[in-house]
Design a protein around this motif. Structure first.
Motif, PDB file in Angstrom:
ATOM      1  N   CYS A  57       0.797  -1.233   0.000  1.00  0.00           N
ATOM      2  CA  CYS A  57       0.000   0.000   0.000  1.00  0.00           C
ATOM      3  C   CYS A  57       0.827   1.280   0.000  1.00  0.00           C
ATOM      4  O   CYS A  57       0.371   2.312  -0.433  1.00  0.00           O
ATOM      5  CB  CYS A  57      -0.933   0.007   1.201  1.00  0.00           C
ATOM      6  SG  CYS A  57      -0.059   0.225   2.764  1.00  0.00           S
ATOM      7  N   ARG A  58       2.039   1.236   0.508  1.00  0.00           N
ATOM      8  CA  ARG A  58       2.904   2.404   0.681  1.00  0.00           C
ATOM      9  C   ARG A  58       2.289   3.467   1.599  1.00  0.00           C
ATOM     10  O   ARG A  58       2.683   4.625   1.578  1.00  0.00           O
ATOM     11  CB  ARG A  58       3.247   3.072  -0.663  1.00  0.00           C
ATOM     12  CG  ARG A  58       3.754   2.092  -1.693  1.00  0.00           C
ATOM     13  CD  ARG A  58       4.223   2.727  -2.925  1.00  0.00           C
ATOM     14  NE  ARG A  58       3.420   3.056  -4.081  1.00  0.00           N
ATOM     15  CZ  ARG A  58       2.113   3.271  -4.206  1.00  0.00           C
ATOM     16  NH1 ARG A  58       1.317   3.170  -3.201  1.00  0.00           N
ATOM     17  NH2 ARG A  58       1.588   3.607  -5.341  1.00  0.00           N
ATOM     18  N   CYS A  62      -1.504  -1.719   4.831  1.00  0.00           N
ATOM     19  CA  CYS A  62      -1.581  -3.138   4.455  1.00  0.00           C
ATOM     20  C   CYS A  62      -0.795  -4.013   5.419  1.00  0.00           C
ATOM     21  O   CYS A  62      -1.070  -5.190   5.558  1.00  0.00           O
ATOM     22  CB  CYS A  62      -1.089  -3.351   3.029  1.00  0.00           C
ATOM     23  SG  CYS A  62       0.695  -3.219   2.844  1.00  0.00           S
ATOM     24  N   CYS A  65       5.108  -4.334   5.017  1.00  0.00           N
ATOM     25  CA  CYS A  65       6.483  -3.881   4.820  1.00  0.00           C
ATOM     26  C   CYS A  65       7.306  -3.842   6.112  1.00  0.00           C
ATOM     27  O   CYS A  65       8.300  -3.126   6.189  1.00  0.00           O
ATOM     28  CB  CYS A  65       6.500  -2.510   4.168  1.00  0.00           C
ATOM     29  SG  CYS A  65       5.739  -1.257   5.215  1.00  0.00           S
ATOM     30  N   CYS A  77       7.420   1.806   4.922  1.00  0.00           N
ATOM     31  CA  CYS A  77       6.764   2.918   4.230  1.00  0.00           C
ATOM     32  C   CYS A  77       6.462   4.085   5.156  1.00  0.00           C
ATOM     33  O   CYS A  77       6.040   5.145   4.715  1.00  0.00           O
ATOM     34  CB  CYS A  77       5.476   2.445   3.561  1.00  0.00           C
ATOM     35  SG  CYS A  77       4.201   1.950   4.730  1.00  0.00           S
TER      36      CYS A  77
HETATM   37  S1  FES Z   1       3.509  -0.920   2.348  1.00  0.00           S
HETATM   38 FE1  FES Z   1       1.573  -1.246   3.309  1.00  0.00          FE
HETATM   39  S2  FES Z   1       2.073  -0.884   5.405  1.00  0.00           S
HETATM   40 FE2  FES Z   1       3.894  -0.344   4.417  1.00  0.00          FE
END
Ligand code: FES
Ligand code: SF4
Lengths: 246, 127, 128
Positions: A57-58, A62, A65, A77
């Motif tokens: 999701c960046r 989500c 990461c 992120c």
């Molecule tokens: S890419 Fe989704 S929480 Fe960091």
């Protein structure tokens, strides 16, 4: 501001070619608005395409990461290079989980634990028909569990928990916080089933209240508080169980 | 692994020890600093007058029923707190051998001192 | 054939030195050793008390030894650290709701400190 760079050391593990992880150093262009995740993407695009890491999701929602940044569990992120610059940053796969490859971990145990606590509303009876309308809830009742429902299953709290590190049988912070989330929901009637999980040695009693889980949680869930309150509940349940064994 | 029947959940007896740990910890948090200050520092360096904290005074206190109860709680309850932490601390330090024995020794010590002090106090009251 | 070979990292028994947060946790847990010794000293004092005046006075005298005072001073620091950590974590173990809102952490913590000060002053005044 001419071409500043930052050094990033990544603990790499390529199971098909090595028996244990080893560090590899990269140098990437620095800018204060870059995240660790963007730096990893830069490395993959320009320096070494074999590097593996998870993301989606960046935007810190989500939960894929998670990694160790200088030994601290963080979301890639949501962590910025500027907070480390000009020092070298050390990245490693999320602690306390087996490394699948590079920065990717095996999360099966974590997912199983989340499933085990029955993370869904168990209604009191099945007599209420769909046409009877929704289960109503007041804002006060929502407030009782809302914080615990913010979890994004990133696993940072498991990487922060020494008790999970010492014994992976421990149900662990996020799963217990999620359990509290359902037990505290006024529409749920599954507490009795879930208390069986709570009451075990591997339930809340594996916790010694280190409290680091709540510090590293990127969503303010406060699993440590959830577990303390569940310890109180479990103690009440214990007393009741002495007089009314089922 | 049993495939068809539900997982067996075993209830822990930790609530008993946790309850004592919590009670002892709270008592310790509120009382121990001032107690150490008085008995360990102020009295030994003679900051209190001669008439204070002497045998007669303490003996009289210890032989009253409420005084005896207070002394028992102040001396023994913190041990249920501290030995609980020591027991879990051994696990934290990775001392894996003989967890059962560690448990018996830790809580057994707290129990033994509790009984020891209780007996002494009862003896003094009876005398 | 699968090339999967998940790598399990070892937990060192010195994990609590790796991170300041963990070290502070161990210090908190370690306070129990000093408080245990202090309780044993008091328990011994009760024993000496039961043996009569001479024995009790000998116990009181032994507390005047410099090493005893140094010990008590260190124990005091650990005990205060225990109190500090206990009070800061107290809100997490409390679920108090007033008018549909959780009681603020700050209030719970400061309430504990106020009680702590009252108890301490009371004890000193009673003994003095
Ligand atoms: S890419 Fe989704 S929480 Fe960091
Ligand atoms: S409780 Fe927080 S740290 Fe743990 S998995 Fe959920 S969001 Fe991540």
């Amino acid at each position: 501001m001419a071409n500043k760079t930052i050094k990033i050391e990544i603990l790499r593990y390529r199971p098909e070619q090595e028996d244990k992880p080893s560090p590899q150093l990269f140098e990437v262009p620095y800018s204060p608005d870059l995240t660790i995740l963007e730096a990893l993407q830069y490395i993959k695009d320009h320096l070494d395409s074999t590097i593996s890491f998870r993301w989606s999701c960046r935007m810190a929602i989500c939960g894929s990461c998670g990694l160790m940044v200088d030994g601290v569990p963080k979301l890639g992120c949501k962590t910025f290079l500027r907070d480390y610059f000009p020092n070298k940053i050390k990245l490693e796969a999320l602690a306390n989980f087996p490394i699948e490859r590079d920065l990717v971990v095996v999360m099966d145990d974590f997912i199983n634990k989340l499933e085990e606590i029955k993370p869904y509303i168990i209604p009191e009876d099945n007599t209420k028909c769909l046409s009877d309308g929704p289960h109503q809830q007041t804002p006060e009742k929502l407030a009782k569990y809302k914080q615990y429902s913010m979890c994004i299953n990133c696993g940072l709290c498991y990487a922060a928990c020494p008790q999970y590190a010492l014994d992976t049988k421990f149900t662990g912070p996020a799963a217990l916080a999620l359990l509290a989330r359902y037990n505290r929901d006024s529409r749920d009637a599954g507490s009795k089933q879930r208390m069986k999980i709570v009451n075990q040695e591997e339930g809340v009693w594996g916790c010694t209240f280190v409290g680091y889980c709540s510090v590293v949680c990127p969503k303010g869930v406060d699993p440590a508080a959830a577990i303390q309150l569940l310890k109180v509940e479990s103690s009440k349940d214990y007393l009741i169980g002495m007089f009314k064994p089922d | 692994m049993n495939n068809n029947n539900e997982k067996k959940y075993i209830r822990s007896h930790e609530p008993v020890f946790w309850g004592l740990f919590g009670a002892g910890g709270t008592l310790t948090a509120f009382m121990t600093p001032v107690m150490i200050l008085i008995t360990g520092i102020l009295v030994p360096i003679g900051l209190f007058g001669e008439g204070k904290f002497n045998y007669q005074q303490i003996h009289q206190f210890a032989t009253s029923w409420y005084g005896a109860a207070i002394i028992l709680i102040l001396v023994a309850l913190p041990l249920w707190h501290t030995f609980h932490r020591i027991f879990h601390g051994l696990h934290d330090l990775g001392v894996k051998q003989g967890r059962d024995w560690q448990q018996v020794i830790c809580y057994g010590s707290a129990f033994a001192v509790t009984i020891f002090v209780l007996t002494l106090l009862l003896q003094m009251i009876a005398a | 054939m699968s090339k999967r070979k998940p790598y399990q990292r070892e937990v060192s028994s010195k994990w609590w030195l790796a991170q300041a947060f963990y070290s502070k946790y161990m210090l908190r847990e370690g306070s129990s050793i000093f408080i245990t010794l202090y309780s044993l000293i008091l328990g011994w004092g009760v024993f000496r008390l039961s043996q009569g005046e001479a024995a009790f006075n000998a116990w009181m005298e032994s507390l005047q030894h410099p090493s005893a005072i140094i010990f008590h001073f260190i124990a005091l620091l650990f005990a205060i650290y225990h109190s500090f950590t206990w009070f800061s974590l107290a809100p997490k173990a409390m679920d108090i709701w007033l008018k549909g809102k959780p009681l603020e952490d700050k209030l719970i913590v400061s309430g504990h400190y106020i009680a702590f000060i009252i108890v301490s002053v009371f004890c000193l005044v009673v003994i003095l």
